[in-house]
Motif scaffolding. Structure first.
Motif, PDB file in Angstrom:
ATOM      1  N   LEU A  88       0.707  -1.808   0.584  1.00  0.00           N
ATOM      2  CA  LEU A  88       0.097   0.262  -0.162  1.00  0.00           C
ATOM      3  C   LEU A  88       0.714   0.767   0.140  1.00  0.00           C
ATOM      4  CD1 LEU A  88      -2.473  -1.039   2.506  1.00  0.00           C
ATOM      5  CD2 LEU A  88      -2.926  -1.041  -0.082  1.00  0.00           C
ATOM      6  N   LEU A  89       2.054   0.909   0.651  1.00  0.00           N
ATOM      7  CA  LEU A  89       3.334   2.353   1.144  1.00  0.00           C
ATOM      8  C   LEU A  89       3.676   2.659   0.118  1.00  0.00           C
ATOM      9  CD1 LEU A  89       3.908   1.861   4.548  1.00  0.00           C
ATOM     10  CD2 LEU A  89       1.426   3.498   3.570  1.00  0.00           C
ATOM     11  N   ALA A  90       3.733   1.482  -0.902  1.00  0.00           N
ATOM     12  CA  ALA A  90       4.598   1.610  -2.460  1.00  0.00           C
ATOM     13  C   ALA A  90       4.430   2.439  -3.111  1.00  0.00           C
ATOM     14  CB  ALA A  90       5.046   0.113  -2.681  1.00  0.00           C
ATOM     15  N   ASP A  91       2.610   2.686  -3.386  1.00  0.00           N
ATOM     16  CA  ASP A  91       1.892   3.458  -4.113  1.00  0.00           C
ATOM     17  C   ASP A  91       1.467   4.630  -3.878  1.00  0.00           C
ATOM     18  OD1 ASP A  91       1.641   1.049  -5.679  1.00  0.00           O
ATOM     19  OD2 ASP A  91      -0.451   0.316  -4.984  1.00  0.00           O
ATOM     20  N   ALA A  92       1.750   5.239  -2.610  1.00  0.00           N
ATOM     21  CA  ALA A  92       1.512   6.506  -2.115  1.00  0.00           C
ATOM     22  C   ALA A  92       1.684   6.950  -0.416  1.00  0.00           C
ATOM     23  CB  ALA A  92       0.386   6.740  -2.815  1.00  0.00           C
ATOM     24  N   GLU A  93       2.289   7.653   0.060  1.00  0.00           N
ATOM     25  CA  GLU A  93       1.851   8.396   1.895  1.00  0.00           C
ATOM     26  C   GLU A  93       0.910   7.983   2.174  1.00  0.00           C
ATOM     27  OE1 GLU A  93       4.437  11.273   4.156  1.00  0.00           O
ATOM     28  OE2 GLU A  93       2.710  11.794   2.846  1.00  0.00           O
ATOM     29  N   LEU A  94       1.005   7.655   3.006  1.00  0.00           N
ATOM     30  CA  LEU A  94      -0.661   7.464   3.137  1.00  0.00           C
ATOM     31  C   LEU A  94      -1.298   7.492   5.169  1.00  0.00           C
ATOM     32  CD1 LEU A  94      -1.889   4.281   1.883  1.00  0.00           C
ATOM     33  CD2 LEU A  94      -2.991   5.854   0.277  1.00  0.00           C
ATOM     34  N   PRO A  95      -2.334   7.934   5.424  1.00  0.00           N
ATOM     35  CA  PRO A  95      -2.788   8.216   7.315  1.00  0.00           C
ATOM     36  C   PRO A  95      -2.550   6.658   7.507  1.00  0.00           C
ATOM     37  CG  PRO A  95      -4.413   8.801   5.571  1.00  0.00           C
ATOM     38  CD  PRO A  95      -3.423   8.728   4.568  1.00  0.00           C
ATOM     39  N   ALA A  96      -2.454   6.248   8.724  1.00  0.00           N
ATOM     40  CA  ALA A  96      -2.632   5.389   9.506  1.00  0.00           C
ATOM     41  C   ALA A  96      -4.113   4.953   9.846  1.00  0.00           C
ATOM     42  CB  ALA A  96      -2.185   5.747  11.057  1.00  0.00           C
ATOM     43  N   GLY A  97      -5.155   6.154   9.435  1.00  0.00           N
ATOM     44  CA  GLY A  97      -6.653   5.306   9.372  1.00  0.00           C
ATOM     45  C   GLY A  97      -6.902   4.401   8.530  1.00  0.00           C
ATOM     46  N   SER A  98      -6.083   5.084   7.005  1.00  0.00           N
ATOM     47  CA  SER A  98      -6.679   4.880   5.863  1.00  0.00           C
ATOM     48  C   SER A  98      -5.957   3.274   5.675  1.00  0.00           C
ATOM     49  CB  SER A  98      -5.898   5.587   4.751  1.00  0.00           C
ATOM     50  OG  SER A  98      -5.987   4.921   3.558  1.00  0.00           O
ATOM     51  N   ILE A  99      -4.951   3.035   6.563  1.00  0.00           N
ATOM     52  CA  ILE A  99      -3.813   2.164   6.367  1.00  0.00           C
ATOM     53  C   ILE A  99      -4.671   0.925   7.220  1.00  0.00           C
ATOM     54  CG2 ILE A  99      -2.342   0.353   6.985  1.00  0.00           C
ATOM     55  CD1 ILE A  99      -0.308   3.473   6.340  1.00  0.00           C
ATOM     56  N   ALA A 100      -5.041   1.313   8.446  1.00  0.00           N
ATOM     57  CA  ALA A 100      -5.923   0.770   9.703  1.00  0.00           C
ATOM     58  C   ALA A 100      -7.273   0.374   8.866  1.00  0.00           C
ATOM     59  CB  ALA A 100      -6.215   0.762  10.428  1.00  0.00           C
ATOM     60  N   SER A 101      -7.758   0.609   7.976  1.00  0.00           N
ATOM     61  CA  SER A 101      -9.092   0.683   7.778  1.00  0.00           C
ATOM     62  C   SER A 101      -8.802  -0.304   6.168  1.00  0.00           C
ATOM     63  CB  SER A 101      -9.650   1.811   6.249  1.00  0.00           C
ATOM     64  OG  SER A 101     -10.010   2.003   7.950  1.00  0.00           O
ATOM     65  N   THR A 102      -8.021   0.065   5.369  1.00  0.00           N
ATOM     66  CA  THR A 102      -8.051  -1.264   4.276  1.00  0.00           C
ATOM     67  C   THR A 102      -7.382  -3.028   5.520  1.00  0.00           C
ATOM     68  OG1 THR A 102      -7.529   0.288   2.565  1.00  0.00           O
ATOM     69  CG2 THR A 102      -6.205  -1.629   2.071  1.00  0.00           C
ATOM     70  N   ILE A 103      -6.572  -2.543   5.525  1.00  0.00           N
ATOM     71  CA  ILE A 103      -5.972  -4.138   6.414  1.00  0.00           C
ATOM     72  C   ILE A 103      -6.651  -4.656   7.784  1.00  0.00           C
ATOM     73  CG2 ILE A 103      -4.143  -4.878   8.015  1.00  0.00           C
ATOM     74  CD1 ILE A 103      -3.080  -3.591   4.848  1.00  0.00           C
ATOM     75  N   GLY A 104      -7.935  -3.719   8.010  1.00  0.00           N
ATOM     76  CA  GLY A 104      -8.676  -4.686   9.097  1.00  0.00           C
ATOM     77  C   GLY A 104      -9.970  -5.013   7.670  1.00  0.00           C
ATOM     78  N   ALA A 105      -9.388  -4.397   6.840  1.00  0.00           N
ATOM     79  CA  ALA A 105     -10.814  -5.858   6.079  1.00  0.00           C
ATOM     80  C   ALA A 105     -10.945  -6.215   5.385  1.00  0.00           C
ATOM     81  CB  ALA A 105     -11.634  -4.200   4.708  1.00  0.00           C
ATOM     82  N   GLU A 106      -9.514  -6.662   4.794  1.00  0.00           N
ATOM     83  CA  GLU A 106      -8.141  -7.859   3.960  1.00  0.00           C
ATOM     84  C   GLU A 106      -8.422  -8.328   5.613  1.00  0.00           C
ATOM     85  OE1 GLU A 106      -5.331  -6.180   1.677  1.00  0.00           O
ATOM     86  OE2 GLU A 106      -6.700  -5.122   0.672  1.00  0.00           O
ATOM     87  N   PHE A 107      -7.864  -8.282   6.516  1.00  0.00           N
ATOM     88  CA  PHE A 107      -7.133  -9.395   7.293  1.00  0.00           C
ATOM     89  C   PHE A 107      -7.905 -10.031   8.134  1.00  0.00           C
ATOM     90  CE2 PHE A 107      -3.222  -8.179   4.842  1.00  0.00           C
ATOM     91  CZ  PHE A 107      -3.028  -9.623   4.730  1.00  0.00           C
ATOM     92  N   GLY A 108      -8.926  -8.703   8.413  1.00  0.00           N
ATOM     93  CA  GLY A 108      -9.654  -9.379   9.942  1.00  0.00           C
ATOM     94  C   GLY A 108      -9.324  -8.391  10.547  1.00  0.00           C
ATOM     95  N   ILE A 109      -8.230  -7.999  11.189  1.00  0.00           N
ATOM     96  CA  ILE A 109      -7.925  -7.266  12.202  1.00  0.00           C
ATOM     97  C   ILE A 109      -8.454  -6.137  12.782  1.00  0.00           C
ATOM     98  CG2 ILE A 109      -5.722  -9.238  11.683  1.00  0.00           C
ATOM     99  CD1 ILE A 109      -3.902  -6.465  11.099  1.00  0.00           C
ATOM    100  N   SER A 110      -7.878  -5.671  13.912  1.00  0.00           N
ATOM    101  CA  SER A 110      -8.499  -4.756  15.257  1.00  0.00           C
ATOM    102  C   SER A 110      -7.350  -3.020  14.217  1.00  0.00           C
ATOM    103  CB  SER A 110      -8.352  -4.523  16.036  1.00  0.00           C
ATOM    104  OG  SER A 110      -6.908  -5.203  16.761  1.00  0.00           O
ATOM    105  N   GLN A 111      -7.866  -2.575  14.889  1.00  0.00           N
ATOM    106  CA  GLN A 111      -7.447  -0.905  14.976  1.00  0.00           C
ATOM    107  C   GLN A 111      -5.710  -1.180  15.496  1.00  0.00           C
ATOM    108  OE1 GLN A 111      -6.655   1.633  16.946  1.00  0.00           O
ATOM    109  NE2 GLN A 111      -4.598   2.731  15.746  1.00  0.00           N
ATOM    110  N   PRO A 112      -6.202  -1.489  17.064  1.00  0.00           N
ATOM    111  CA  PRO A 112      -4.469  -2.028  17.513  1.00  0.00           C
ATOM    112  C   PRO A 112      -3.523  -3.136  16.819  1.00  0.00           C
ATOM    113  CG  PRO A 112      -6.399  -1.358  19.136  1.00  0.00           C
ATOM    114  CD  PRO A 112      -7.278  -1.967  17.718  1.00  0.00           C
ATOM    115  N   ALA A 113      -4.073  -4.227  16.227  1.00  0.00           N
ATOM    116  CA  ALA A 113      -3.352  -4.380  15.807  1.00  0.00           C
ATOM    117  C   ALA A 113      -2.351  -4.566  14.491  1.00  0.00           C
ATOM    118  CB  ALA A 113      -4.136  -5.468  15.090  1.00  0.00           C
TER     119      ALA A 113
END
Length: 116
Positions: free
Chosen positions: A18-43
């Protein structure tokens, strides 16, 4: 932690993708990763911390946002390490390219052309 230990985790690899494409805010990363892997924002935050602490990602504070980006140095070190092993697949990929080109030329020939 060794670079391959860092990259051995599929969540961290995906974050780097994800970061290879663009600089991203933590919230955006957490949303995408959470949806794809089913893990929480703290994880996700823990994975970001591992990447940051081991030099694979940088973080910039922009007001209330934390913007993450890829840090290229560790990836360049991995690329340099892999250099000694590239010979094992480069020749095979070159041979595959040759065979694919031959196949395309054969497919483009008409029956009137005959075998070549």
């Amino acid at each position: 932690m060794h670079a391959f230990d860092i990259l051995g985790d599929p969540v961290r690899r995906r974050i780097l993708e994800l970061l290879a494409d663009a600089e991203l805010p933590a919230g955006s990363i957490a949303s995408t990763i959470g949806a794809e892997f089913g893990i929480s924002q703290p994880a996700v935050s823990q994975h970001l911390r591992v990447l940051r602490d081991n030099g694979f990602a940088t973080v910039t504070v922009d007001g209330t946002r934390r913007l993450y980006a890829v840090a290229p140095a560790p990836l360049q070190e991995i690329d340099a390490w892999l250099d000694r092993y590239r010979k094992f697949w480069t020749n095979r990929l070159d041979a595959l390219d040759t065979e694919l080109r031959r196949g395309r030329r054969a497919a483009q020939r008409t029956p009137e052309d005959g075998p070549k």
